[in-house]
Design a protein around this motif. Structure first.
Motif: not given
Length: 354
Positions: A140-144, A165-168
């Motif tokens: 994911g994106d921790p920056d914000e 972002q990863i999917d199933s």
């Protein structure tokens, strides 16, 4: 003499913010969020209704709220409440005097929290992962939400792999994990937007299974260790809710948009949602973010408080650095809640302009 203090502006709880001993405000070059919050606090804010600034001495709650037309039971969005603020919020939630909005809560965070609540989790503290993990996987994106996390990870000797972002499908293909996932200690950090849209629940379930699978013997004497750290922006409030009621925040939440924002908005992009009716404390972004604004004291700057680091590892003191005489966010919110059901107006104290 300069000193450092615990940052109150995000759940990472960095304890190295500099403060000039002569009262100077230091710029936090490594963290845009802390710099923006400190700059707003330094320059000062006043009460606002739409685009009109209001003399804080003449402000009356009922008159102010009558124009905003808030419902008797308002829906709140709360950013980084302290433990003390969380206790009051939980009381109001249990008494059905407020509800929480989950409209801006990250779906990936909710899905992984629900999976952990059902299946349990193999976890560790951030400090332990920093010191001992051989590989760290950031999803994911921790920056914000956690601006300094990636900078801290870049200083480590561990192999750091980032997946926006990863999917199933991707997770299901990890039945034969990559080499960097087969180290003797792997830390998996789950941030916002970790999972593909509409696949959050199944992806969280597959990730939980993968973590369980990775915790396997390396040989007759050694175990491979894999841990997951869920980056939660609601650690204080969710912890107090569990301690007090043994329930999760979902019990008192709704998908409807918030009427009241406490603290700065979690996101500075307001194009995706209408403005809230009222914001209490934090950075005032103007009418695009909130129809009205009330300035309030900030725990860790002009008020004392307590917070829990995002991994739940330690309780940190938020000390007062300056004196402003601004009322706390909890005090103002309490007056607003009382006013919504009161028969007569009561003055609201917003303190002196800074």
């Amino acid at each position: 003499m300069a000193f450092t203090y615990v940052c109150p502006f995000c759940p990472l709880g960095c304890d190295d913010l500099p403060w000039g001993g002569n009262g100077d405000w230091a710029q936090i070059a490594e963290c845009e969020r802390a710099s923006a919050e400190l700059a707003s606090f330094k320059h000062g804010t006043v009460a606002r209704l739409h685009d009109r600034l209001i003399d804080d001495q003449s402000l009356v709650v009922d008159d102010f709220l009558r124009r905003l037309k808030l419902p008797a039971v308002p829906i709140l969005s709360v950013n980084q409440p302290t433990i003390e603020e969380s206790k009051r919020l939980v009381d109001w939630l249990v008494q059905s005097r407020i509800r929480l909005s989950s409209a801006e809560r990250d779906p990936s965070e909710r899905a992984f929290a629900n999976t952990i609540g059902r299946d349990g989790n193999v976890t560790a503290t951030l400090g332990d992962v920093y010191r001992h993990a051989k590989s760290i996987w950031v999803l994911g994106d921790p920056d914000e939400t956690f601006p300094r996390l990636n900078k801290q990870l870049d200083r480590l000797k561990a192999t750091v792999v980032r997946s926006r972002q990863i999917d199933s499908l991707y997770l299901s293909r990890l039945s034969e994990p990559a080499d960097w996932l087969l180290r003797d200690y792997v830390g998996i950090i789950v941030a916002s937007n970790a999972f593909a849209e509409s696949e959050e629940t199944i992806a969280a379930d597959l990730l939980s299974r993968l973590i369980a699978k990775l915790n396997a013997p390396l040989d007759d004497r050694r175990m491979r260790r894999a841990v997951a750290i869920r980056l939660s922006s609601d650690e204080n409030l969710s912890s107090v809710m569990r301690w007090t009621t043994n329930h999760s925040l979902d019990r008192y939440s709704t998908d409807l948009a918030a009427h009241i924002q406490v603290g700065s908005p979690r996101r500075a992009d307001f194009s995706a949602r209408p403005p809230v009716k009222l914001q209490i404390g934090g950075i005032d972004f103007g009418p695009d973010a909130a129809d009205a604004y009330l300035p309030a004291g900030q725990p860790g700057i002009d008020l004392a408080g307590t917070t829990i680091r995002l991994d739940g590892s330690v309780t940190l003191p938020l000390t007062r650095q300056v004196e402003t005489h601004l009322p706390s966010r909890g005090t103002l919110l309490g007056q607003v809640i009382a006013s919504l059901s009161a028969d007569s107006a009561s003055p609201i104290e917003t303190g002196n302009k800074r």
